[in-house]
Structure formats: structure tokens, C-alpha cells
Design a protein around this motif. Sequence first.
Motif, PDB file in Angstrom:
ATOM      1  N   PHE A 130       0.800  -1.226   0.000  1.00  0.00           N
ATOM      2  CA  PHE A 130       0.000   0.000   0.000  1.00  0.00           C
ATOM      3  C   PHE A 130       0.833   1.278   0.000  1.00  0.00           C
ATOM      4  CE2 PHE A 130      -2.942  -3.193   1.941  1.00  0.00           C
ATOM      5  CZ  PHE A 130      -3.741  -3.318   0.807  1.00  0.00           C
TER       6      PHE A 130
ATOM      7  N   TYR B 243      -8.478  -1.733   5.459  1.00  0.00           N
ATOM      8  CA  TYR B 243      -7.811  -1.080   4.337  1.00  0.00           C
ATOM      9  C   TYR B 243      -7.987   0.443   4.411  1.00  0.00           C
ATOM     10  CZ  TYR B 243      -7.226   0.900  -0.272  1.00  0.00           C
ATOM     11  OH  TYR B 243      -6.854   1.720  -1.292  1.00  0.00           O
TER      12      TYR B 243
ATOM     13  N   LYS C 289      -9.959  -3.679  -0.580  1.00  0.00           N
ATOM     14  CA  LYS C 289      -9.720  -2.535  -1.463  1.00  0.00           C
ATOM     15  C   LYS C 289     -10.581  -2.643  -2.725  1.00  0.00           C
ATOM     16  CE  LYS C 289      -5.953  -0.333  -4.013  1.00  0.00           C
ATOM     17  NZ  LYS C 289      -4.525  -0.413  -4.357  1.00  0.00           N
TER      18      LYS C 289
END
Lengths: 101, 285
Positions: free
Chosen positions: A33, B180, B228
Motif C-alpha cells: 500500500f 484497508y 480494497k
Amino acid sequence: MPEAPPAAKSRKFRGRVFINWDRCKGCGFCIEFCPPKVLKFSDKFNNHGYHPPILENEPACTGCDLCGLYCPDFAIFGIREAVSAGVPAGADVPASPAAAA
Amino acid sequence: MSVSPAINPVEPFLRTERMPHIWCPGCGIGTTVNCFSRALVDSKLPLDKVAVVSGIGCTGRVAGYVKLDSFHTTHGRAIPFATGLKLANPSLNVVVYSGDGDLIAIGGNHFIHAARRNVDIKVICVNNFIYGMTGGQVAPTTPLGATATTSPYGCFEAPFNLPFLAESSGAVYVARWTAYHVRHIAHSMVEAFKKKGFAFIEILAPCPTLYQRRNKLGDGLETMRYYKQHSVIKNGASTRELKLDLKGEITVGKFVDIERPTLQDAMDQRYREVLKESYCGRGGA
Ligand code: SF4
Ligand code: SF4
Ligand code: SF4
């Protein structure tokens, strides 16, 4: 190490990322990420047998601290510092004296 | 190797002598703790006025890891303890931090009544769809068809929709995110801290050791990728319609943000009306 992207050169700050090597459990959240993909898994093991992240493209780091927000083991974080500030960045920097103990 | 004065923003909020924590690699609970620490900084709450109360379970460990006043209660009893704490010490910001098994199964009755009474506490529920610490038993949040140690052929009981349960019970603030959505979680926590009344944040989080493994959903990272790809943010959506299944779309967002009198306010108002001057108020005031 790849060149810094042009945008990074004109910035007034640079990102730095700190990794607490032995606290990492190798989940990969930070690697996945990180928006500019600064990190990758190390080939080496830490004391607990996990592969922590290492810096693959450090100049691209924006210091956004998303890695710090994602890391479930409190083992990594990013900061922004003025480009004039000195200390060279690097992996395996204890996040704090307490964490190094 | 250089030693830097920079410290991890979560570090001042941790009892570092207890690290590494017990959570499994890829477990999402630690991620929510990062969000919590950023929210505490952003909301500028005085830290000696914040108390964290947990029940039993993997998420219940949060109370033992944060360097704040905290209490680790018996199973399911975080909310009644927190209610007493808030009523006796109204200046405290009381945060209940626990899991779905603890808050919604064992402590389910406390949950609905604290929401109904609008007790001024903030409830953070890390939902991993299963009992983690006790060994992967089915929970009231386990999706239809999902396997747990006590549902080897797949769960056939309809699960709770937690935001709907919270809203219909009376919560004034209701949001759902996944692990997330780190920035959204932190933002929601800041909003919840500002809110007077029963605020509820559900955070879906991977439990790779039990839920994901039993259901062949991959590891923590794969689950985060799944969140996600499959989450759809619908702020203000009707909680009745929220999606969340074993596989498929997940509705996330802030769904409820309303005002109504808290338990303390309603009590004061009532007693003042009935008892007039002879009511001395709370806390000897
Ligand atoms: S601070 Fe941001 S850009 Fe830098 S490594 Fe962490 S996630 Fe990547
Ligand atoms: S997120 Fe944390 S625990 Fe996971 S790989 Fe990165 S540093 Fe290690
Ligand atoms: S059992 Fe599940 S919820 Fe508990 S620490 Fe491990 S991954 Fe997290």
C-alpha cells in the motif's frame, strides 16, 4: 538505487522511512500500500524468522506515513523532513530507544 | 546505521515493554490501533481524560497494549463497565475497544441497551467474523456459508448487520470501514470522539489464522486487497441495505450522524423537572 523522480527534486521536503527490523512480522501491508512503491521484501530474515521490508526506491518516498498507518506490528513509519536536514536515511533504524531494547 | 530522534507516531500510545504483541502476522487489529493513535493526536483530547475499556478476545488485548488508563473486563462486559465509568466520571472520554464476539454476542444485550439509552461512550468494534482467541467458533457476525470450528458445513444462521443493529437501537453515530481504509477510520474516530452520545464504528479486519484460513480466503494481505477491490463507499446509505457477505461487495461509509439527548442529559432534565431545586445534579455539582 533509481533516480529520484523530477517532482521529488523540486520538493521542499523529503520522505524518510524508518523500519524496526525485529518487530516486523512480514505481512507485506506496507509494501503493497505504499503509493510510490518504495519498499520490497528483504531476502534476509529477522530474529523471529520473518522477511521485513527494505528500501527499494527511497528517493520516491513522500513521507506520507501510510506504511505507518497500515503496519499492524508498529514496525515502520514515514516522516517528512526539510531537504536541508542532514542524517542519511536508512533501514534498520530503531524507531525509538525503547523499541531497540 | 543511524539512530534518529524520529519516533513512530503510535509509539507514545503503546506499552512498548509488551511488544511484540500477540497478534498474528497479517492480523488487522494492530492497523486499527495506528488509526486510533492518529485520531487521538488529531482530536487533541487530553490523554489523562481518555479511558479504554475492552472485553475478552484478540481485540480485547488493545486495553493491555495502550499506554492510557484502561481496563480489561470479563467477557462481554466492556460496555457495562464503560457505562459506570462514564456516569461516575463524566469528564472522561470513554472508548470501548473490542471484537464482534465480545461486543455483539456475549455482550450483545449491553450493546443494544447502551445504544438505546444513548450512553456517551465510543464503541470501536473490530469485526473479524469469528471468535479469534477462543479458537474460531461461529459468531453472530459469521457470514452465511462461511466455515468456523463450530460450523464445519458452513454457517446457516443469518448474521447481524452491525450498523443496522446500532442505528435501530439508537446510536447517534454509525460508520463501517475495513482495515484497508486507514485514513477513513482515523477520521471517523475523530468525529466519534467529538460526538456526544453512543458512537459506533465497525472495522472489518482480517483474521488470517482462523477466519481466512478456514474459508480459503488467503492471508492478511490478500484480504486487504479484497477489501480494497470490493468496498464501495456510500456515506449516508440506509443501514438496512448495507452489503456484506462471504464474498462480494462491502458497503462502507458513515451512515448515521444525528443528535439526541444522552443518558446523562435526559436524566438531569427529568430530575430537574420533577425534583426542582432539591435535585443536586451529578458529581455533587
Ligand atoms: S512514508 Fe509513504 S511513500 Fe514513504 S515508504 Fe511509507 S508509504 Fe511509502
Ligand atoms: S506492514 Fe509492518 S509487519 Fe507488515 S511487512 Fe511491513 S513492516 Fe513488516
Ligand atoms: S487469531 Fe485472528 S484475530 Fe486473533 S490475533 Fe490471530 S489473526 Fe488476529
